[in-house]
Each structure stands twice: as structure tokens, then as C-alpha cells.
Design an enzyme around this catalytic site. Structure first.
Site, mmCIF file in Angstrom:
data_model
loop_
_atom_site.group_PDB
_atom_site.id
_atom_site.type_symbol
_atom_site.label_atom_id
_atom_site.label_comp_id
_atom_site.label_asym_id
_atom_site.label_seq_id
_atom_site.Cartn_x
_atom_site.Cartn_y
_atom_site.Cartn_z
ATOM 1 N N SER A 230 40.064 35.006 41.659
ATOM 2 C CA SER A 230 39.551 33.806 42.321
ATOM 3 C C SER A 230 40.610 32.711 42.313
ATOM 4 C CB SER A 230 38.291 33.306 41.609
ATOM 5 O OG SER A 230 37.929 32.010 42.068
ATOM 6 N N TYR A 243 34.351 29.596 34.274
ATOM 7 C CA TYR A 243 34.706 30.683 35.193
ATOM 8 C C TYR A 243 36.203 30.680 35.465
ATOM 9 C CZ TYR A 243 34.802 33.309 39.604
ATOM 10 O OH TYR A 243 35.087 34.195 40.607
#
Length: 413
Positions: A230, A243
């Protein structure tokens, strides 16, 4: 005439040309559609303007533009995002294991790779779940479902034994590390330590466990490791620290593996997707549960400092952002195919619109500008924490009182 220009001019010229070429390299590899010609023209305009400011002669100006163009073309030739179909490896007979196939990218990739002729091993959390049943119903008999929680070493080892038993003497051509989780959203101070550990357990340690376990099969086949990461692992997205930190650790791990596995003939790639609708991201009930858990887990004093309305706005912004995400997952699945079958896979792929531009700004713009761009792009918060709002109100009242006192003193004089 050119003898009049000192060596620093030539150094400046070379550095500027390399800068423009490097920028174009990133642009041409970023899937920005019609944007590259515009940015190329703007880059050339800036180059001309800077050289004109130095009053360089027309011949030298032309030389500079040609040098910049050559850099762009060379970068495009070396880092083009796609390969000709004739150059690609054939998928038939190649075995690939994909983690996290209950939904999202993993589910779509399992279907797509199965349709192309790969022998797919798809791991799911629940063999009786909707995702697993859909794969059983729609895919060929060559697809094998494996129940695996990647945070459980015993289940990972069992998946390895099952895969070996089915492959026989054949190695594993590809491992697609897709399984991941975003346990919670919110400011770092508002995120529980369990949220950080939950993200690390799945996104980092779970992926590491699977990769280490299947490496012997991958080395045997001189295969590929493709990891779905990501942009949050490279850039400070607001309210995604847990995250993002796990993805940052994963990115460094994968980059290190790429160097270490090169002598073995194993190619390693990372895919960085833009915003897509996956798993629970577009499920309003999911965000409500996250919000409720966050409120229940916060100490009263901390909740008072930030305010429930501040947390509610964050939840609504996440839900709104997720609801506007792209439902078409094909840019990611096609990129997975590229990474698995390309003779010379890239170390890093951008999948979906806007990611290349984001990294371009992150790489070349000042930190303050790139950080502001992220804040405007991702979460446009309007509320400050409650304690700061109170402080601002107190300061404003104090300022007004001081002004009133000064006016009274002036009248008395």
C-alpha cells in the site's frame, strides 16, 4: 560564444536534464493516462525558462532540450509498464499460491489466474464462506482451496504440505502475498496497542511466515514473489498509522528479499494499488463497529480531549472515501499477471489511477507540500480536537477582553 560560459553552467544543464528525465521516468511508469504529455510539456517549459534566464544561446538551448528528451526516451524504454504479449511467459502449467482469497484482490486474482490457465492454490479463512463457495462454483478443477490463517504457523505448514503433495516434484512458480487487514482507523494516540499488533501480525509477520515457508518451492522453480502492499507504507496517510507502519515494515522486508533472492533466480515485485472497493471498505456497518470499539476502548480523559464528534467525523470521512473507491479490481489483477509472467518484472508496480502522481509529488516536492497534498486527497478534516477548540475559544476570549480593557483605558485618559 560557448567559451564564455563557465563550467557551472554545464553542470547546471546536466543536473536539470537528469532531473527532468527522472521525473518523466516516474510519470511514464505511473499509468496517468493523458497527463504525461501535459507534464512533459510543462517540464520542457520550465527547462527552457531556466536556460533562457541564463541567456544561453539558441544552439545550447536546443542541445539541452534534446538531452532532456533523450533522458525521457531512455527512461521510458527501460521502465515501460507493460510487456508485449509475445514476450510474456505462458501461464499454463504454472502453479501459483494466493493468500487472502475470501474477497477483494485475492478473490478476483484467483478467478483471473485460473481462467488464464494457472494452477491456483487459493487460501481462505473460511472454507464454508461465501468467497470460498463462489470460487468452487465458478473456477476450474485446477483451483485448490486451502483454509489458512496466515498468523497461525501450523496452518501455514499444513498448506505447505498440501501444496507439495499436489505439486509432486514441480516447484511453485508464484506466491502472491495478498492477505492483509486494517484493524482500526484513527489518530496514533487514539489507536490501541492491540490495533498496531493486529496489523503487524497479519500484514508483516503473517506474510513473512508464508514467504519463508514457501521459499524452497519458489527457489526450486526460480519463480516469482508478488506482494500487494500500500502507498500508506511509504507515505504518512492521516489516521492510518497502524496499517501504514505494518506496510512500511513489509515494504522493507520485500525490498531486502529482492536483493537476497536475485542469485537464486527468484524475482520479487511489490504492487501499490490506488483506492479500490475491497472486503469491508464499502460496508457502513463495518465502520460503525470500528467506531464503537474505538469509543469503548478509549480512556474517558482522552475521549474528553478529542471529543466524540471528532471521532465521528473521522469515521464518516473514512466511509465516504471508501464509498467513492473504484469497484473495478482489474487494474490490480492485470498487474499481478504482469509481475508473474513478464520476463523482466519490475520491482514496483503502480496499479490504478493517481498512484504514480502521488509518488511523483512525494519524490520531488518539498515535504510540506506533499504532506498537504495527502491531507487534501485523503481525509479533509474540518474539526479540531475538542481541547484545542476550547483552547482557541479561551485565547479568543482573552484577546477580546484585552482589547476591551485597552479601550476602557483610552476612554479614561
Amino acid at each position: 560564444m560557448m567559451d564564455d560560459y563557465a563550467l557551472p553552467f554545464w553542470i547546471y544543464l546536466g543536473v536539470l536534464a537528469v532531473f527532468v528525465g527522472g521525473a518523466m521516468k516516474k510519470i511514464l511508469a505511473s499509468h496517468l493516462g493523458a497527463t504525461p504529455p501535459l507534464v512533459a510539456w510543462l517540464g520542457a517549459t520550465v527547462l527552457v525558462e531556466r536556460l533562457w534566464a541564463f541567456c544561453l544561446p539558441a544552439a545550447l538551448l536546443l542541445l539541452a532540450l534534446l538531452l532532456g528528451l533523450a533522458c525521457c526516451l531512455y527512461a521510458a524504454a527501460r521502465t515501460g509498464p507493460t510487456q508485449n504479449d509475445a514476450d510474456m511467459h505462458a501461464p499454463h502449467g504454472k502453479a501459483v499460491l494466493i493468500t487472502g482469497c475470501d474477497s477483494g484482490f485475492g478473490h478476483a486474482a484467483a478467478k483471473h489466474l485460473d481462467a488464464l490457465g494457472f494452477e491456483v492454490f487459493a487460501t481462505v479463512l473460511d472454507l464454508s464462506g461465501d468467497g470460498a463457495r463462489d470460487l468452487q462454483r465458478t473456477c476450474s478443477p485446477h483451483l485448490t482451496l486451502l483454509q489458512v490463517d496466515i498468523t497461525q504457523p501450523q496452518q501455514v505448514q499444513q498448506a505447505l504440505l498440501d501444496t507439495k503433495a499436489k505439486l509432486g516434484l514441480k516447484g511453485l512458480w508464484g506466491l502472491v502475498n495478498n492477505a492483509g487487514v486494517c484493524v482500526n482507523f484513527g489518530d496514533v494516540e487514539l489507536s490501541l496497542m492491540s490495533n498496531f499488533r493486529g496489523c503487524m501480525d497479519v500484514n508483516f509477520f503473517g506474510t513473512l511466515s508464508v514467504t519463508k515457508s514457501f521459499l524452497p518451492l519458489l527457489r526450486q522453480a526460480k519463480g516469482r514473489i508478488v506482494t500487494i502492499s500500500s502507498p500508506a507504507g511509504d507515505q504518512p496517510f492521516p489516521c492510518l498509522a497502524a496499517y501504514g507502519a505494518s506496510k512500511a515494515a513489509l515494504n522493507l522486508l520485500i525490498n531486502t528479499l529482492r536483493h537476497e533472492l536475485e542469485p537464486w533466480g527468484v524475482q520479487v515485485s511489490t504492487i501499490l494499488p490506488s483506492s479500490f472497493k475491497t472486503a469491508h471498505s464499502s460496508n457502513h456497518a463495518h465502520w460503525e463497529r470500528q467506531h464503537k470499539q474505538l469509543l469503548q476502548g478509549l480512556p474517558p480523559a482522552l475521549l474528553e480531549d478529542y471529543g466524540e464528534d471528532y471521532l465521528t467525523e473521522t469515521k464518516e470521512l473514512f466511509h465516504r472515501y471508501a464509498s467513492q473507491a473504484n469497484p473495478d479490481l482489474s487494474p490490480v489483477t492485470e498487474t499481478i499477471v504482469q509481475a508473474l509472467l513478464s520476463p523482466r518484472p519490475q520491482a514496483r508496480y503502480f496499479a490504478g489511477p493517481g498512484v504514480g502522481l502521488m509518488y511523483l509529488i512525494h519524490s520531488y516536492c518539498p515535504f510540506s507540500l506533499s504532506n498537504r497534498f495527502l491531507q487534501k486527497l485523503f481525509l479533509k478534516k474540518t474539526l479540531a480536537p475538542r481541547a484545542l477548540r476550547k483552547q482557541s475559544g479561551f485565547d479568543l476570549n482573552l484577546l477580546n477582553n484585552n482589547n476591551n480593557n485597552k479601550e476602557e483605558e483610552e476612554k479614561l485618559k
